[in-house]
Structure formats: C-alpha cells, structure tokens
Design a protein around this motif. Sequence first.
Motif, PDB file in Angstrom:
ATOM      1  N   ASN A 148      87.793 -16.529  44.831  1.00  0.00           N
ATOM      2  CA  ASN A 148      86.668 -16.757  45.022  1.00  0.00           C
ATOM      3  C   ASN A 148      86.796 -16.400  46.470  1.00  0.00           C
ATOM      4  O   ASN A 148      85.760 -15.288  46.459  1.00  0.00           O
ATOM      5  N   ARG A 175      79.931 -22.221  42.589  1.00  0.00           N
ATOM      6  CA  ARG A 175      80.251 -23.039  43.977  1.00  0.00           C
ATOM      7  C   ARG A 175      79.456 -24.422  43.661  1.00  0.00           C
ATOM      8  O   ARG A 175      79.111 -24.956  44.913  1.00  0.00           O
ATOM      9  N   PRO A 188      80.485 -13.045  41.791  1.00  0.00           N
ATOM     10  CA  PRO A 188      80.139 -13.168  43.654  1.00  0.00           C
ATOM     11  C   PRO A 188      79.782 -11.632  43.547  1.00  0.00           C
ATOM     12  O   PRO A 188      78.776 -11.542  44.194  1.00  0.00           O
ATOM     13  N   CYS A 198      92.684 -10.359  41.058  1.00  0.00           N
ATOM     14  CA  CYS A 198      91.409 -10.036  42.477  1.00  0.00           C
ATOM     15  C   CYS A 198      91.393  -8.123  42.684  1.00  0.00           C
ATOM     16  O   CYS A 198      89.986  -8.057  42.197  1.00  0.00           O
ATOM     17  N   ALA A 240      82.335 -20.185  40.300  1.00  0.00           N
ATOM     18  CA  ALA A 240      81.599 -18.939  41.076  1.00  0.00           C
ATOM     19  C   ALA A 240      80.429 -18.666  42.066  1.00  0.00           C
ATOM     20  O   ALA A 240      80.617 -18.603  43.376  1.00  0.00           O
ATOM     21  N   ARG A 251      84.555 -12.190  47.313  1.00  0.00           N
ATOM     22  CA  ARG A 251      83.618 -12.351  48.406  1.00  0.00           C
ATOM     23  C   ARG A 251      83.934 -11.235  49.022  1.00  0.00           C
ATOM     24  O   ARG A 251      83.607 -10.073  49.837  1.00  0.00           O
ATOM     25  N   GLN A 261      84.934 -15.327  37.556  1.00  0.00           N
ATOM     26  CA  GLN A 261      85.235 -16.013  39.004  1.00  0.00           C
ATOM     27  C   GLN A 261      85.153 -14.597  40.193  1.00  0.00           C
ATOM     28  O   GLN A 261      85.138 -13.971  40.778  1.00  0.00           O
TER      29      GLN A 261
END
Length: 586
Positions: free
Chosen positions: A164, A515, A405, A256, A513, A168, A401
């Motif tokens: 996460n 939150r 974002p 990621c 994702a 971002r 996830q």
Amino acid sequence: MSVGRKPCSYSLITLCCLICSRKAAGLQVVKYNHCRPSSLGAPFSAPIKSRPIRQHRVRALHSTSKDDKEGAIETESSSSSTKTTSSFVGLPSYKRIFFFVASTVVIWVSEPLLSLVDSAAVGRYASSSSSSQSVIQLAALGPATMLCDSTMYLTTFISMATTNKLARAFARNDVDDQVSTLSHVMGLSLAVGAFITLLINFSGENILSAIIGPASTASVETSKQVLSAALDYSRIRSIVSPLAVMGLTSQAVLLCSQDTKTPGLAVLVASLVNIIGDYILVAKMNWGIRGAAWATSMASILANGILVRKVWQKMQRWKYKQSRKVQDVPFLSLPNREAFVSLIKLAGPIFFVLIGKIMGYSSMTITAGSFGIAPLACHNVLMRVFFFFATCGDALSHSAQTFLPGLLYRKKLHEEAMPSSLTTTTAATKGTVVKSTNDDSTNPRTLLKRLLLFSVGAGVFNSLAGRYIASSAGGTFTTDSSLVALMSRASPFMGLANFIHPITMTLEGSIIAGRDAGYLVATYVFSLVLLLSHLRYVCSEFVAVYHALLLFQIVRIIQFGLRVWKRTSVSSKKLVEGTKVCECAT
C-alpha cells in the motif's frame, strides 16, 4: 546585372527560410495544439486551432491498441510539477492484469506447494513398514503446518502495508519515501521473524497441545506421538523464520515494482529443492516428518535469499544519484516514532483481520481433531488443497492493492487539472465535466469489473480442480481407503468455497486499497462470531466443518460486495473528494 541579382538571391534564401519555418510550425501545431505558422509571405494554408486553457500531453508508452494505451499513460500538467510513474498510474489493461495475476499466483503458490508436497511425501513414504505410523505423521502435519503457515501468514500484514505504501510512493515518484519505507519494513520483518523463532521453540508445545487436545478419542500414547512429531516439524521450520519473513516482504516489494521474474525464479528454486529433498530424506532415508521439515527449510533458505538479495540491489539503484540523506539510509532499520505510528495505522487493522482469519481456520482444525485422528489427517490434506488454490484469490487481492492507488491518484490529478472556470458553469456544463472526469480511464469501478471478471474465471477453475483432487485423486496423498472416502464426502463444499474465495479476496483487496479499515474490522468480527458459533453449536460430524468453511466465504462476499460497489460508484464523493478513506497523496 549584379545589382539585380542580389534581390533575387535574397528572395530565394528568404523563401527557403519561410518553407523551413512553415514545416517547423506545422510540427508545433500537432504537438501543442495551439500554435499557428507565420503568415509572412506564406502562400499555403495552415491549420488553426484555438488555444486551450490547460495543456495536457498524453503519450502512449510502447502501446499499440486502445486497451494497452490505458495501462501505459503518462500524464503531465503544465500547472504542476508533479510527475507520475506510468507503470503505476492509470487503468491497467486486461492483458496487463492477466499477466500480473498469473505471475503473482505462480509466485505465491510456493508456500502452500511446499506444504502440499510435504503432505504427499509423508503420507505415502513415511514409515512405509507401518501404515499406522504413516497416518500418525500425516495427522501431525495438520497442526504443525497450521502453526508454521499461520505464523507466517500473520506476518503478511507487513507485506500488505508495504504494498500500500510503496504503490502510493511509486505513483508520486517519491524516491525518498520508497527508500525509507523499504528500510523500515525490512528491519521490522527481521525482528518479527526472530520473535516467531523464539515463540515456536519455547511455546510451540503448548500451542500444539491446544490444537491437538480435542483429539482425545484416540489413545493417550497416539496423541503424544502426534504432538512429538508436530513439535519436531515446527521447530525445524522455525529456524529459518527470520529469513522467511524478510522474503515475504521482499516478494511484496518486487511485485509492487512489477518485477515478477525474480520471485518466479525463487519459486522454481524452492520447488525443485523441496521435491528433491523430500525424495532423498523422506522416501530414501526414511527420516519421515523430520526429513520433510529439513527439505522445506533448505528450499526456504535458497528462495528467500534470492529475494532479499534482489531487493537490496533494487534499493541501491533507488539511492543512486539521490541526496546524501537518502544514500545514508541502511538496508535494515527500525522505524522512528512517526513512521511507526503511520505504519501501525495502516497495518494495525490488517493485522486484526489476519488474526481473525487464523482464528477461524484454526478453529476448524480444532473441531476436525475432535472427531479423531483420521478426520484430522483428512482435514490436513483438504486444507492444503484449499490453501493451494486460495493463492489465486490472494493474487487478485494484491492486484487490487497495487493498481487501485495509482488509479485514484490519476483521478485526483485529472480533477486538479480541470479549469476552474468550467466548474462554475451551468448545470448542463457541469454534467459534461462530471462525465469527462469519471470516464473509464479514471473510474475505479471499471478496474473492479475487470478484476471480478478474472476472479470468476479463477473461481470456476479452482472449484473444479479442487473438487477433482479431493474426490478422485485422494490416493496421491495417502494409501488409507477410509481417508480417501472421507475426503470425497467433503469435496463438494470445499469446491464451492474455492469458487467464492477469489471473488471475496478481490473485494477485500479493494477495501484495503481504499483504507476502509473500520468497516473491514467490523466485517471480520461479525463473520468470525458466526463461524465460531456454527462450529460450536451446529457441527455434529466432520463434513459439517466444511459447511462452516462455505458459510464463512458467503458471509464475507456479501458484506464486501455491497461496500465496494457503493464506494466505487461514480456519484460517491469518498473517491472524488480525496477523503481519509481513499486519500491518494498521503
């Protein structure tokens, strides 16, 4: 005559210059959409376009089709110096989602595959001279693998928080945040892994006794043998827990950053080493459950070593040509108070959710053990099959996830770049603006529909394949005909649970994702209470345990589906206004 030629030659030179400037101006018309060529003596017409209020340059990166261009857009605003990384911002194409999910499944299947191979090796070859010893060791694998896999699964709150935060940071192209986050999570992973090693070695016997305790229908001597075998397996595997937790976090970092080759190589190495180790230590040297544990541990050391080394190299590349402050960040460090609080706010609810899942699945194991040693051994095989196919759902959750974002961040940039004058026009004009800012390329629901399409396909495959293995291929795991018959009875309900699980995990990943931690925790409290009540008051036979498993999946998919569909609505202001729930630039 010489005086007359000078104007002629100058005219030719001027004409050539005008032609060159005309061509250059034509290129500017295409690029900037607001320039017009000079009309000084130019006899040809030029396309004239009005100058927009804001200029946006949208450039497709290595894409040919319209669908591929959506996943490879680099957006720049002339009113802001914010730059985004094209790999993480925007709506991913179907092709990109497919390859990401497929690669993630192949990578995440490693851990359950190792446990599945151990179950097959121990069930068929452990103490082949005595079938009763084989059943005892296969039964011991149930609580042992549950303890080892559950403790490792519990640490995935670190990798989820890593995904996460890095997603971002990648969307904002914030290298400082990338380096500091990586250093903190790797140091935290090492500390948590060391704690797991100490916990299993000093308290593992009490934990396993609580799991095996209800199996008192068997003789006391048999229960002691199961406990001893399970404790040996757990202690051997716990030796590599620090490196294993760091490997899980490293795997999340690589996925990621969309590096699937290195985790794929690690899975290949782990699988080969584990299979060869089980064949030598279990089938040939008759080490039984201890041999399976050593084979799995050796495979874990090699695979996780590859992952950690690659992440260290990636961190060095991130720090290259950065400020001295970034270059001085070590590979392993514990977060300071501010970073720790930020991590806890994100990882705390996820940790609670994982606790809830472990409690639910552990309660199923305890209930299965209350019906005897044979049902416990059968439950071990069925759950190994279920968790093997559950990696598809975990991969889809990780995809949500990873991509969501960046999509929300692009939506935020798109809204900030809209002219303020257009937001104060008539109602008809406002409707046009809303439509343009909520098109498919920035609408989270479009991404959700694509992920759900893959989820349904994965669910159908998991259901058919899982039920076939449990009902028709039980002989692969054991030679005991009673265990094979018992697995066949429970296979329909396990198959339905395998169908629902990928869809449930896709919705859960979308909530993480976004939150939406409060709703996620409340959902698991309700689901867990319902599951435990069913196991306590309704289960009267072994098959009813898998009724509870199916009920657990149904309750979650209903709650998650309603929440996500509401939050991804075009009219929902939770995504448009950048509230705390879906804040994209924190």
